[in-house]
Design a protein around this motif. Structure first.
Motif, mmCIF file in Angstrom:
data_model
loop_
_atom_site.group_PDB
_atom_site.id
_atom_site.type_symbol
_atom_site.label_atom_id
_atom_site.label_comp_id
_atom_site.label_asym_id
_atom_site.label_seq_id
_atom_site.Cartn_x
_atom_site.Cartn_y
_atom_site.Cartn_z
ATOM 1 N N THR A 2 -4.537 -6.608 -7.115
ATOM 2 C CA THR A 2 -3.234 -5.998 -7.371
ATOM 3 C C THR A 2 -2.563 -5.615 -6.057
ATOM 4 O OG1 THR A 2 -2.114 -4.126 -8.396
ATOM 5 C CG2 THR A 2 -4.380 -3.784 -7.753
ATOM 6 N N VAL A 3 -1.255 -5.582 -6.086
ATOM 7 C CA VAL A 3 -0.466 -5.261 -4.894
ATOM 8 C C VAL A 3 -0.903 -3.931 -4.294
ATOM 9 C CG1 VAL A 3 1.871 -4.661 -4.126
ATOM 10 C CG2 VAL A 3 1.527 -6.617 -5.629
ATOM 11 N N LEU A 4 -1.255 -2.977 -5.131
ATOM 12 C CA LEU A 4 -1.593 -1.642 -4.654
ATOM 13 C C LEU A 4 -2.802 -1.621 -3.726
ATOM 14 C CD1 LEU A 4 -1.106 0.329 -7.978
ATOM 15 C CD2 LEU A 4 0.553 -0.021 -6.140
ATOM 16 N N TYR A 5 -3.695 -2.591 -3.858
ATOM 17 C CA TYR A 5 -4.929 -2.624 -3.068
ATOM 18 C C TYR A 5 -4.950 -3.784 -2.067
ATOM 19 C CZ TYR A 5 -6.427 0.547 -6.726
ATOM 20 O OH TYR A 5 -6.519 1.603 -7.586
ATOM 21 N N THR A 6 -3.934 -4.608 -2.095
ATOM 22 C CA THR A 6 -3.909 -5.828 -1.288
ATOM 23 C C THR A 6 -3.437 -5.546 0.130
ATOM 24 O OG1 THR A 6 -3.467 -7.120 -3.269
ATOM 25 C CG2 THR A 6 -2.978 -8.177 -1.182
ATOM 26 N N ALA A 7 -4.110 -6.170 1.081
ATOM 27 C CA ALA A 7 -3.707 -6.047 2.482
ATOM 28 C C ALA A 7 -2.313 -6.661 2.655
ATOM 29 C CB ALA A 7 -4.714 -6.753 3.382
ATOM 30 N N PRO A 8 -1.476 -6.043 3.487
ATOM 31 C CA PRO A 8 -0.088 -6.502 3.608
ATOM 32 C C PRO A 8 0.052 -7.956 4.044
ATOM 33 C CG PRO A 8 -0.561 -4.736 5.180
ATOM 34 C CD PRO A 8 -1.751 -4.884 4.317
ATOM 35 N N SER A 20 -11.147 -8.893 7.146
ATOM 36 C CA SER A 20 -10.510 -7.584 7.331
ATOM 37 C C SER A 20 -9.645 -7.184 6.148
ATOM 38 C CB SER A 20 -9.686 -7.571 8.620
ATOM 39 O OG SER A 20 -8.556 -8.416 8.500
ATOM 40 N N ILE A 21 -9.276 -8.121 5.282
ATOM 41 C CA ILE A 21 -8.491 -7.743 4.102
ATOM 42 C C ILE A 21 -9.318 -6.857 3.185
ATOM 43 C CG2 ILE A 21 -6.971 -9.755 4.195
ATOM 44 C CD1 ILE A 21 -8.626 -10.937 1.861
ATOM 45 N N ASP A 22 -10.634 -7.086 3.145
ATOM 46 C CA ASP A 22 -11.502 -6.259 2.315
ATOM 47 C C ASP A 22 -11.638 -4.853 2.886
ATOM 48 O OD1 ASP A 22 -11.935 -8.316 0.494
ATOM 49 O OD2 ASP A 22 -13.660 -9.083 1.593
ATOM 50 N N VAL A 23 -11.576 -4.724 4.200
ATOM 51 C CA VAL A 23 -11.628 -3.399 4.843
ATOM 52 C C VAL A 23 -10.408 -2.589 4.418
ATOM 53 C CG1 VAL A 23 -11.506 -2.199 7.073
ATOM 54 C CG2 VAL A 23 -13.050 -4.162 6.783
ATOM 55 N N HIS A 24 -9.248 -3.225 4.415
ATOM 56 C CA HIS A 24 -8.013 -2.553 3.993
ATOM 57 C C HIS A 24 -8.166 -2.053 2.549
ATOM 58 C CE1 HIS A 24 -3.650 -1.874 3.629
ATOM 59 N NE2 HIS A 24 -3.828 -2.309 2.399
ATOM 60 N N SER A 25 -8.617 -2.921 1.663
ATOM 61 C CA SER A 25 -8.781 -2.552 0.252
ATOM 62 C C SER A 25 -9.822 -1.453 0.080
ATOM 63 C CB SER A 25 -9.179 -3.776 -0.572
ATOM 64 O OG SER A 25 -8.170 -4.758 -0.489
ATOM 65 N N TYR A 26 -10.905 -1.549 0.840
ATOM 66 C CA TYR A 26 -11.962 -0.527 0.797
ATOM 67 C C TYR A 26 -11.376 0.851 1.142
ATOM 68 C CZ TYR A 26 -15.920 2.201 2.580
ATOM 69 O OH TYR A 26 -16.822 3.195 2.829
ATOM 70 N N ILE A 28 -8.332 1.858 0.798
ATOM 71 C CA ILE A 28 -7.476 2.304 -0.309
ATOM 72 C C ILE A 28 -8.345 2.941 -1.398
ATOM 73 C CG2 ILE A 28 -5.898 1.561 -2.150
ATOM 74 C CD1 ILE A 28 -4.470 1.199 0.432
ATOM 75 N N VAL A 29 -9.458 2.278 -1.725
ATOM 76 C CA VAL A 29 -10.343 2.770 -2.786
ATOM 77 C C VAL A 29 -10.996 4.092 -2.387
ATOM 78 C CG1 VAL A 29 -12.474 2.283 -4.064
ATOM 79 C CG2 VAL A 29 -10.747 0.501 -3.789
ATOM 80 N N VAL A 30 -11.469 4.202 -1.140
ATOM 81 C CA VAL A 30 -12.094 5.451 -0.683
ATOM 82 C C VAL A 30 -11.091 6.599 -0.771
ATOM 83 C CG1 VAL A 30 -13.066 6.664 1.315
ATOM 84 C CG2 VAL A 30 -13.846 4.353 0.752
ATOM 85 N N ASN A 31 -9.870 6.360 -0.320
ATOM 86 C CA ASN A 31 -8.851 7.412 -0.399
ATOM 87 C C ASN A 31 -8.579 7.785 -1.852
ATOM 88 O OD1 ASN A 31 -6.818 9.102 1.003
ATOM 89 N ND2 ASN A 31 -5.408 7.896 -0.220
ATOM 90 N N GLU A 32 -8.551 6.795 -2.732
ATOM 91 C CA GLU A 32 -8.323 7.065 -4.152
ATOM 92 C C GLU A 32 -9.455 7.911 -4.741
ATOM 93 O OE1 GLU A 32 -7.256 4.668 -8.277
ATOM 94 O OE2 GLU A 32 -7.951 3.536 -6.546
ATOM 95 N N MET A 33 -10.698 7.652 -4.303
ATOM 96 C CA MET A 33 -11.831 8.444 -4.780
ATOM 97 C C MET A 33 -11.678 9.911 -4.408
ATOM 98 S SD MET A 33 -15.095 5.929 -3.965
ATOM 99 C CE MET A 33 -15.999 7.315 -3.374
ATOM 100 N N TRP A 79 -6.353 0.643 7.757
ATOM 101 C CA TRP A 79 -5.061 0.192 7.245
ATOM 102 C C TRP A 79 -4.196 -0.405 8.343
ATOM 103 C CZ3 TRP A 79 -4.096 5.357 4.252
ATOM 104 C CH2 TRP A 79 -4.872 5.362 3.090
ATOM 105 N N GLY A 80 -4.730 -0.521 9.551
ATOM 106 C CA GLY A 80 -3.962 -1.084 10.660
ATOM 107 C C GLY A 80 -3.782 -2.585 10.521
ATOM 108 N N THR A 81 -3.339 -3.210 11.594
ATOM 109 C CA THR A 81 -3.197 -4.668 11.579
ATOM 110 C C THR A 81 -4.590 -5.293 11.477
ATOM 111 O OG1 THR A 81 -3.377 -4.904 13.974
ATOM 112 C CG2 THR A 81 -1.146 -4.514 13.073
#
Length: 155
Positions: A2-8, A20-26, A28-33, A79-81
């Motif tokens: 989903t867009v909400l968890y997808t790397a830009p 690194s796209i999985d790091v971005h999503s990870y 997002i999930v940690v912050n959501e937890m 969440w960086g580049t």
């Protein structure tokens, strides 16, 4: 995903990604937890088509106040580049670092902001502690909902 968890970089036309796209999503999930709030929940719109350009331009979820400063820095870096994001090996090393000599306590990067009772608790892994915190909050929420239902039945 989903867009909400997808790397830009994946949201741009023809965008491709690496590990690194999985790091971005990870991140997002940690912050959501920790926040117990879906990503971008405080944005004026949850229209995914409207959020897409904002995320590409740099919009990220609001960081949870329950995060330690070290964990906030780690998530922000995640969440960086793509070139700036840490690897999962570096994330694990960061989470496991900071142990005092002879201590079994986790890094300050993963300690929840908690009261004195939590500080006296036996040391546990960071995800285990976060899970226990969320379970206690969920249980409290269930108790409040049952009480509200009971009170509504009295009216």
């Amino acid at each position: 995903g989903t867009v909400l968890y997808t790397a830009p970089e994946l949201l741009t036309p023809g965008g491709t990604g690496k590990k690194s796209i999985d790091v971005h999503s990870y991140a997002i999930v940690v912050n959501e937890m920790f926040s117990r709030t879906p990503p971008y929940a405080r944005e004026p719109t949850w229209d995914l088509d409207a959020l897409r350009p904002e995320i590409i331009a740099g919009l990220r979820p609001e960081l949870s106040r329950a995060l330690s400063p070290d964990l906030r820095r780690l998530l922000t870096a995640s969440w960086g580049t793509p070139a700036e994001r840490p690897t999962f090996a570096a994330i694990v090393a960061t989470l496991m670092s900071g142990k005092e000599e002879g201590s079994r306590r986790p890094s300050s990067a993963v300690r929840l902001k908690a009261g004195p009772k939590a500080a006296r608790a036996a040391p546990v892994g960071p995800l285990m502690r976060a899970n226990e915190h969320l379970a206690a909050s969920t249980q409290k929420q269930r108790e409040l909902e049952k009480e509200n239902q009971r009170l509504a039945g009295l009216q």
